[in-house]
Design a protein around this motif. Structure first.
Motif, PDB file in Angstrom:
ATOM      1  N   TRP A 129     -64.495 -71.689 -28.581  1.00  0.00           N
ATOM      2  CA  TRP A 129     -63.712 -71.662 -29.926  1.00  0.00           C
ATOM      3  C   TRP A 129     -63.414 -72.756 -30.175  1.00  0.00           C
ATOM      4  O   TRP A 129     -63.164 -73.307 -31.296  1.00  0.00           O
ATOM      5  CB  TRP A 129     -62.477 -70.610 -29.396  1.00  0.00           C
ATOM      6  N   ALA A 130     -62.806 -73.643 -29.093  1.00  0.00           N
ATOM      7  CA  ALA A 130     -62.362 -74.948 -29.428  1.00  0.00           C
ATOM      8  C   ALA A 130     -63.567 -75.859 -30.015  1.00  0.00           C
ATOM      9  O   ALA A 130     -63.265 -76.895 -30.807  1.00  0.00           O
ATOM     10  CB  ALA A 130     -61.881 -75.537 -28.302  1.00  0.00           C
ATOM     11  N   GLU A 131     -64.742 -75.675 -29.452  1.00  0.00           N
ATOM     12  CA  GLU A 131     -65.993 -76.442 -29.848  1.00  0.00           C
ATOM     13  C   GLU A 131     -66.368 -76.108 -31.471  1.00  0.00           C
ATOM     14  O   GLU A 131     -66.889 -77.098 -32.069  1.00  0.00           O
ATOM     15  CB  GLU A 131     -67.206 -76.183 -29.285  1.00  0.00           C
ATOM     16  N   GLN A 132     -66.058 -75.053 -31.852  1.00  0.00           N
ATOM     17  CA  GLN A 132     -66.168 -74.653 -33.235  1.00  0.00           C
ATOM     18  C   GLN A 132     -65.487 -75.167 -34.226  1.00  0.00           C
ATOM     19  O   GLN A 132     -65.675 -74.809 -35.403  1.00  0.00           O
ATOM     20  CB  GLN A 132     -66.470 -73.030 -33.289  1.00  0.00           C
ATOM     21  N   THR A 133     -64.241 -75.573 -33.748  1.00  0.00           N
ATOM     22  CA  THR A 133     -63.155 -75.776 -34.654  1.00  0.00           C
ATOM     23  C   THR A 133     -62.591 -77.342 -34.657  1.00  0.00           C
ATOM     24  O   THR A 133     -62.697 -77.659 -33.638  1.00  0.00           O
ATOM     25  CB  THR A 133     -61.929 -75.023 -34.568  1.00  0.00           C
ATOM     26  N   ASP A 134     -62.103 -77.747 -35.769  1.00  0.00           N
ATOM     27  CA  ASP A 134     -61.569 -79.117 -35.874  1.00  0.00           C
ATOM     28  C   ASP A 134     -60.052 -79.116 -35.071  1.00  0.00           C
ATOM     29  O   ASP A 134     -59.545 -78.020 -34.852  1.00  0.00           O
ATOM     30  CB  ASP A 134     -61.489 -79.594 -37.207  1.00  0.00           C
ATOM     31  N   PRO A 135     -59.600 -79.971 -34.662  1.00  0.00           N
ATOM     32  CA  PRO A 135     -58.543 -80.063 -33.947  1.00  0.00           C
ATOM     33  C   PRO A 135     -57.215 -79.810 -34.868  1.00  0.00           C
ATOM     34  O   PRO A 135     -56.108 -79.267 -34.493  1.00  0.00           O
ATOM     35  CB  PRO A 135     -58.159 -81.789 -33.552  1.00  0.00           C
ATOM     36  N   GLU A 136     -57.328 -79.918 -36.245  1.00  0.00           N
ATOM     37  CA  GLU A 136     -56.281 -79.308 -36.987  1.00  0.00           C
ATOM     38  C   GLU A 136     -56.354 -77.856 -37.243  1.00  0.00           C
ATOM     39  O   GLU A 136     -55.328 -77.301 -37.681  1.00  0.00           O
ATOM     40  CB  GLU A 136     -56.507 -79.935 -38.441  1.00  0.00           C
ATOM     41  N   PHE A 137     -57.139 -77.150 -36.645  1.00  0.00           N
ATOM     42  CA  PHE A 137     -57.487 -75.596 -36.701  1.00  0.00           C
ATOM     43  C   PHE A 137     -56.291 -75.028 -35.889  1.00  0.00           C
ATOM     44  O   PHE A 137     -56.086 -75.384 -34.958  1.00  0.00           O
ATOM     45  CB  PHE A 137     -58.878 -75.279 -36.445  1.00  0.00           C
ATOM     46  N   ARG A 138     -55.929 -73.995 -36.089  1.00  0.00           N
ATOM     47  CA  ARG A 138     -54.793 -73.343 -35.354  1.00  0.00           C
ATOM     48  C   ARG A 138     -55.065 -71.711 -35.088  1.00  0.00           C
ATOM     49  O   ARG A 138     -55.353 -71.079 -35.959  1.00  0.00           O
ATOM     50  CB  ARG A 138     -53.327 -73.525 -36.175  1.00  0.00           C
ATOM     51  N   PHE A 139     -54.954 -71.348 -33.770  1.00  0.00           N
ATOM     52  CA  PHE A 139     -55.018 -69.966 -33.532  1.00  0.00           C
ATOM     53  C   PHE A 139     -53.724 -69.609 -33.006  1.00  0.00           C
ATOM     54  O   PHE A 139     -52.653 -70.457 -32.418  1.00  0.00           O
ATOM     55  CB  PHE A 139     -55.781 -69.907 -32.117  1.00  0.00           C
TER      56      PHE A 139
END
Length: 279
Positions: A54-64
């Motif tokens: 999940w982390a690899e598919q998203t930019d650092p600014e994305f939020r879960f």
């Protein structure tokens, strides 16, 4: 200034003509919205390898916004769940700063008499991660003393009170099987617009018809705009009965708020992030 918007899922059969492989679905979703509800974690704690993907598919600014497992909130009702909580937090660790909020969704039977358990539990959550609590017991909405007691518990822990706004869903009889199913599962509670922290969270549930859904969220636009102007960072998730249009509607909600607050940072441009498709 940032408004996080998203859906209850990151994949839906109707969102793409050709469904991408599982390893790409979150990446595609993150090209449209900047947050997602982590509902799957309610049913099972994922492996660290899954969370790393999940982390690899998203930019650092994305939020879960990660929902705590039901073994903690519904089965143990916040008692004696240290091992389950530790395992969950360790699994979520690869998200790093992408883990925006820990979401404590409580069952409808969790009422004012259970606030002691909540007061003891909230301080056990990591201090460096936001926490929000969703209650579904009617007393917290109808009884001012119960609401005030809950707010005191949340305030001491620096926690937010999540609003799940289903007023539009219940505003008229169901017009489809999807609406009927949604009404059977979702709580019917009054709309609540009070924010306790700098990070308010709203879950808004519309109907099958897009324009009815949009008309129903109009009361939220000035509320969210005022939160942004006051320096808060809201998160709003848009639901519909079958969620087929929720991705597009989440972006539309963001656009309508941005029309009121032009300084709001825009959402990512899907066309710039997704590879070209050959026809």
């Amino acid at each position: 200034m940032r408004l996080y918007v998203g859906c209850a899922m990151w994949t839906h059969p109707s969102w793409q003509e050709r469904q991408p492989p599982p390893s790409e679905r979150l990446r595609r979703y993150a090209g449209h919205c900047n947050a997602v509800e982590g509902n799957t974690t309610f049913y099972a704690t994922p492996s660290p390898a899954t969370v790393r993907s999940w982390a690899e598919q998203t930019d650092p600014e994305f939020r879960f916004v990660a929902k705590l497992p039901k073994s903690i909130t519904h089965e143990r009702r916040l008692f004696g769940a240290d091992a389950e909580l530790t395992a969950f937090l360790e699994a979520m660790a690869p998200l790093g700063e992408r883990l925006h909020t820990l979401w404590v969704q409580l069952p409808g039977s969790f009422g004012p008499g259970d606030l002691g358990a909540l007061a003891r539990f909230l301080p056990t959550l990591p201090a460096d991660v936001r926490r929000t609590v969703e209650v579904r017991h009617r007393a917290f909405y109808d009884d001012q003393r119960a609401a005030a007691a809950l707010e005191r518990v949340l305030d001491r822990a620096g926690a937010e009170w999540t609003t799940f706004d289903t007023t539009v869903l219940f505003s008229a009889p169901a017009s489809s099987p999807a609406e009927l199913e949604a009404r059977s599962k979702k709580p019917h509670l009054p709309r609540r617009t009070r924010a306790l922290t700098a990070d308010p969270m709203v879950r808004y549930h519309g109907r099958d018809d897009d324009e009815t859904t949009v008309a129903g969220w109009q009361p939220w636009l000035p509320v969210v705009a005022d939160w942004l102007r006051a320096g808060r960072t809201p998160t709003v998730f848009v639901h519909t009965p079958d969620n087929a249009s929720s991705l597009r509607l989440a972006r539309r909600f963001h656009d309508e708020v941005r029309a009121l607050v032009p300084d709001l940072e825009p959402l990512p441009d899907p066309a710039a992030r997704e590879p070209m498709t050959l026809f």
